[in-house]
Scaffold this motif. Sequence first.
Motif, PDB file in Angstrom:
ATOM      1  N   PRO A  53       0.806  -1.225   0.000  1.00  0.00           N
ATOM      2  CA  PRO A  53       0.000   0.000   0.000  1.00  0.00           C
ATOM      3  C   PRO A  53       0.835   1.269   0.000  1.00  0.00           C
ATOM      4  CG  PRO A  53      -0.102  -1.125   2.126  1.00  0.00           C
ATOM      5  CD  PRO A  53       0.563  -2.061   1.188  1.00  0.00           C
ATOM      6  N   GLU A  54       2.063   1.220   0.514  1.00  0.00           N
ATOM      7  CA  GLU A  54       2.893   2.411   0.513  1.00  0.00           C
ATOM      8  C   GLU A  54       3.354   2.755  -0.902  1.00  0.00           C
ATOM      9  OE1 GLU A  54       6.089   2.139   3.229  1.00  0.00           O
ATOM     10  OE2 GLU A  54       4.823   1.878   4.989  1.00  0.00           O
ATOM     11  N   TYR A  55       3.533   1.729  -1.716  1.00  0.00           N
ATOM     12  CA  TYR A  55       3.965   1.946  -3.091  1.00  0.00           C
ATOM     13  C   TYR A  55       2.788   2.384  -3.956  1.00  0.00           C
ATOM     14  CZ  TYR A  55       6.265   0.984  -7.572  1.00  0.00           C
ATOM     15  OH  TYR A  55       6.795   1.079  -8.827  1.00  0.00           O
ATOM     16  N   GLY A  56       1.600   1.834  -3.697  1.00  0.00           N
ATOM     17  CA  GLY A  56       0.392   2.274  -4.371  1.00  0.00           C
ATOM     18  C   GLY A  56       0.171   1.748  -5.768  1.00  0.00           C
ATOM     19  N   TRP A  57       1.083   0.907  -6.261  1.00  0.00           N
ATOM     20  CA  TRP A  57       0.950   0.338  -7.590  1.00  0.00           C
ATOM     21  C   TRP A  57       0.746  -1.162  -7.483  1.00  0.00           C
ATOM     22  CZ3 TRP A  57       3.033   2.738 -12.483  1.00  0.00           C
ATOM     23  CH2 TRP A  57       3.175   4.130 -12.367  1.00  0.00           C
TER      24      TRP A  57
END
Length: 389
Positions: A53-57
């Motif tokens: 989720p921190e990367y979002g991809w």
Amino acid sequence: LAFDDQCGLLQVERKTLEKYQPKDIRGKSLYFIVVDYFADPPEQQGLGSCNNPEYGWCNGTIKGITNHLDYIQGMGFEGIWITPVLKQFHGPDPDGRSGYGKYGYWAYNWYDIDESYGTKDDLKELSDELHKRGMVFVYDIVLNHCGPVHSVADVEKIVPFNKPEYFHQRGIGNMSFDEYTKGYAYGGKGYPPPVQGLDKGAMCIAGPDGGCGNYKCPVDAGFGQPCPVVPTYWGDMDPPQEAPGPRDIPNCGVGDMVCPGYNEEQTIEGWFYDLGDLNHTNPFVHDELIRWGKHMVQTYDIDGFRLDTAPYVRKDFLADFQEAVGIPILGEVTASNWTFFKDYAPKEGKPVLKGLLNFYAQNIATPAFCGPPAFFPGADLNLTRLAET
């Protein structure tokens, strides 16, 4: 090079380099792919798919599409349409609302491929493999805007549109560009500014809830959730309230000139929240986008473009771009106004675009096939009404 032993001569085999001739996309069934969501995250990232989720991809790649062409063609599809894979603003957006650039519509470098999707060679390979199979390649483009912009420093990172004058600045007055573009980021208090091309001010005079919706859900459906019951027209409330537009459209949107306060220039010059809105009257923007479009066709042997947010771009520029790139463009014109919609359609002389995604028919068909509750007024499972329309 080849050596002939019998005559002892070095012979040069000449190969004529032929320019690729785009395939005809008319009548072809296309498999739509959101590249980031599709397949085969790169092993070196070690992220897996959609698990960071921190990367979002979600980490889908161009190579992942190429590796699954048997699957796509096996379902009977004759081509693919993929989301943009240009170098993106990755995110998160500093406004705290817009998320990440994984869908491909937040370009920061028009001439590079985002490493999260792959490489230029990967895109060339995908195109080649499609054409070997007799399949067509439709590529999604955005001419209206780039990724989030909140300052001059942000603009300077954008290739090739790295100067503030390349972006619309409607209503900037005495503000600096940094003040104008702050939005919700860096202590800003919201929009406008920048002047917005969506909703109130552009498409309507604000309704009772501050927006352009003509209906109110009688119950709290929760953020982003559809109304679980039949919505109520503002004029039918007790007491009646003034709706932004007529009851036969769910909300005042692009092309709905029947709505009081509709402002065509603002829909063109206004931004989508913080997405830098390109000014196509600027000669550099006009010419560079056309140069880029031709570059994409020639470099990647593209058979057709799908154009995002078409009605937010000036028609004269779209006509110039369509003429220059030499392949058909399928425009996204999300309008329920037939006169407005068909003005973008192919016609005699210089067309605005050579094709359209048929949102008009979708908007008309939805009430016929969807019973209440539904987002569209008149949703009554009435196919007779559809036929009459």
